[in-house]
Scaffold this active site. Structure first.
Site, PDB file in Angstrom:
ATOM      1  CG  HIS A  19      -1.773  -1.160   1.369  1.00 41.55           C
ATOM      2  ND1 HIS A  19      -3.059  -1.182   0.883  1.00 41.55           N
ATOM      3  CD2 HIS A  19      -1.553  -2.399   1.888  1.00 41.55           C
ATOM      4  CE1 HIS A  19      -3.603  -2.375   1.112  1.00 41.55           C
ATOM      5  NE2 HIS A  19      -2.710  -3.130   1.717  1.00 41.55           N
ATOM      6  CG  HIS A 141      -8.563  -8.948   2.962  1.00 37.87           C
ATOM      7  ND1 HIS A 141      -7.680  -8.051   3.512  1.00 37.87           N
ATOM      8  CD2 HIS A 141      -9.225  -9.500   4.021  1.00 37.87           C
ATOM      9  CE1 HIS A 141      -7.806  -8.049   4.831  1.00 37.87           C
ATOM     10  NE2 HIS A 141      -8.745  -8.911   5.156  1.00 37.87           N
ATOM     11  CG  HIS A 179      -2.746 -10.051   3.829  1.00 40.67           C
ATOM     12  ND1 HIS A 179      -3.941 -10.692   4.044  1.00 40.67           N
ATOM     13  CD2 HIS A 179      -3.067  -8.871   3.243  1.00 40.67           C
ATOM     14  CE1 HIS A 179      -4.918  -9.931   3.631  1.00 40.67           C
ATOM     15  NE2 HIS A 179      -4.424  -8.832   3.129  1.00 40.67           N
ATOM     16  CG  ASP A 256      -0.982  -5.968   4.046  1.00 36.98           C
ATOM     17  OD1 ASP A 256      -1.362  -5.101   3.244  1.00 36.98           O
ATOM     18  OD2 ASP A 256      -1.706  -6.397   4.974  1.00 36.98           O
TER      19      ASP A 256
HETATM   20  O1  DOR Z   1      -3.835  -4.125   8.074  1.00 38.18           O
HETATM   21  C1  DOR Z   1      -4.233  -3.882   6.943  1.00 38.18           C
HETATM   22  N1  DOR Z   1      -4.109  -2.643   6.417  1.00 38.18           N
HETATM   23  N2  DOR Z   1      -4.822  -4.844   6.240  1.00 38.18           N
HETATM   24  C2  DOR Z   1      -5.411  -4.610   5.070  1.00 38.18           C
HETATM   25  O2  DOR Z   1      -5.949  -5.523   4.493  1.00 38.18           O
HETATM   26  C3  DOR Z   1      -5.455  -3.239   4.516  1.00 38.18           C
HETATM   27  C4  DOR Z   1      -4.377  -2.419   5.034  1.00 38.18           C
HETATM   28  C5  DOR Z   1      -4.565  -0.934   4.752  1.00 38.18           C
HETATM   29  O3  DOR Z   1      -4.869  -0.592   3.611  1.00 38.18           O
HETATM   30  O4  DOR Z   1      -4.395  -0.128   5.659  1.00 38.18           O
HETATM   31 ZN    ZN Z   2      -2.996  -5.113   2.095  1.00 43.47          ZN
END
Ligand code: DOR
Ligand code: ZN
Length: 352
Positions: A19, A141, A179, A256
């Protein structure tokens, strides 16, 4: 791969789940990732989400602009599209032609910016059929979101209720179980029959290889150890590390890394996500070393991801050295700050 107790060389790795958000903060997180990785799969859960090729193309241009501003010319963002109940079948061929790497399935309500996610996978069958036909991977996911399912069971229930039926219905669809956090997921991916085809893989984060759920509550609540899927019991961590370091090509690196500002984490209802991008490779090296499997890091970090996505492996080499590095307490994040994983602690491995 030459291995020594103090130094390892590997082909430059990629991050198959990342991300980076948008706007000003993107530059700060891209800098950390581009220092260690040649490519990354860019998650589409922006607000609003990246649901079409046109939106992905515009997002890609914004990423390239930030990379240029950073003076980085050796990093390739691999774009993904966010699947919704309303994704058009035509978007699949358009995505294939545009070089989109994958579609991402967020069950509605599962995590950050998943409100537009899929309410019932059956709504997407025509799109999945088209993806299967053109070899477009589906990144999942893997958690059910029914409120009656215990948060620690969401992944295991997802396997039975969604993933296994989906794979039966679309046996040729390429699926990455993202993940993974449980023994059930590790063993499901390890043991699944794929008819000899490259149709199933999983990514694993550094935090799920290094920590169990005690880390969320060690001496008080630890918001920076809260991510989704949430950390699980020790037996799950052990099973994940076992498969990650086994040399099985179905398992590869996906951090992740999910940036949220310090303020958005340290609050009454903190966001989910660990920021591991600052020294993700060092963290993976620590995990693999803990089980005497540093020699298996290169396959996991540098080979199995591109092989699954049918992309060329990288050719440049990088060196990780065992030289203690203090992780800062905070890092800049736009006009705010972020707390990296292991903030204030010393870690053993870092990029030379
Ligand atoms: O912990 C997480 N943060 N898991 C996710 O699936 C999304 C991610 C986020 O975009 O902040
Ligand atoms: Zn993610």
């Amino acid at each position: 791969m030459p291995t020594s107790p103090t130094q390892i060389q590997l082909i430059e790795p990629d991050d198959w789940h990342l991300h980076i958000r948008d706007g000003e903060i993107m530059k700060d997180v891209l800098r950390d990732t581009a220092r260690q990785f040649a490519r990354a799969i860019i998650m589409p859960n922006l607000n609003p989400p990246i649901t079409t090729v046109d939106l992905a193309t515009a997002y890609h241009a914004r990423i390239q602009a930030q990379l240029s501003a950073l003076g980085v010319d050796h990093f390739t963002p691999l774009m993904t599209l966010y699947l919704t109940d309303n994704t058009c079948v035509q978007e699949v061929s358009k995505a294939k032609a545009a070089g989109i790497a994958a579609f991402k399935l967020y069950p509605a309500g599962a995590t950050t910016n998943s409100d537009s996610g899929v309410s019932d996978i059956k709504h997407c069958y025509a799109v999945l059929e088209a993806m299967q036909a053109v070899g477009m991977p589906l990144l999942v996911h893997g958690e059910v979101t029914h409120p009656e399912v215990d948060i620690f069971d969401r992944e295991a229930v997802f396997i039975d209720q969604v993933l296994e039926p989906l794979r039966k219905y679309f046996p040729e669809l390429k699926v990455v179980f993202e993940h993974i956090t449980t023994l059930q997921a590790a063993h499901y991916v390890r043991d699944a029959a794929t008819g000899g085809k490259n149709t199933l893989a999983a990514t694993i984060t550094p935090q799920h290889l290094l920590m169990n759920r005690n880390a969320i509550f060690a001496g008080g609540i630890r918001p920076h150890h809260y991510c989704l899927p949430v950390l699980k019991r020790e037996k799950h961590r052990v099973a994940l590390l076992e498969v990650a370091s086994s040399g099985n090509p179905r398992f590869f690196l996906g951090t992740d890394s999910a940036p949220h500002s310090k303020g958005a984490k340290e609050t009454a209802c903190g966001c989910a996500g660990c920021y591991s991008a600052f020294n993700a490779l060092g963290l993976y090296a620590e995990a693999f070393e803990s089980v005497g499997k540093l020699d298996k890091l290169e396959g996991f970090a540098s080979f199995f991801g591109p092989d699954f996505y049918s992309l060329p492996r990288n050719s440049k080499k990088i060196t990780l050295v065992k030289r203690p590095q203090k992780i800062p307490m905070e890092l800049p994040l736009g006009d705010s700050t972020i707390v990296p994983l292991r903030a204030g602690q010393t870690i053993a491995w870092s990029l030379d």
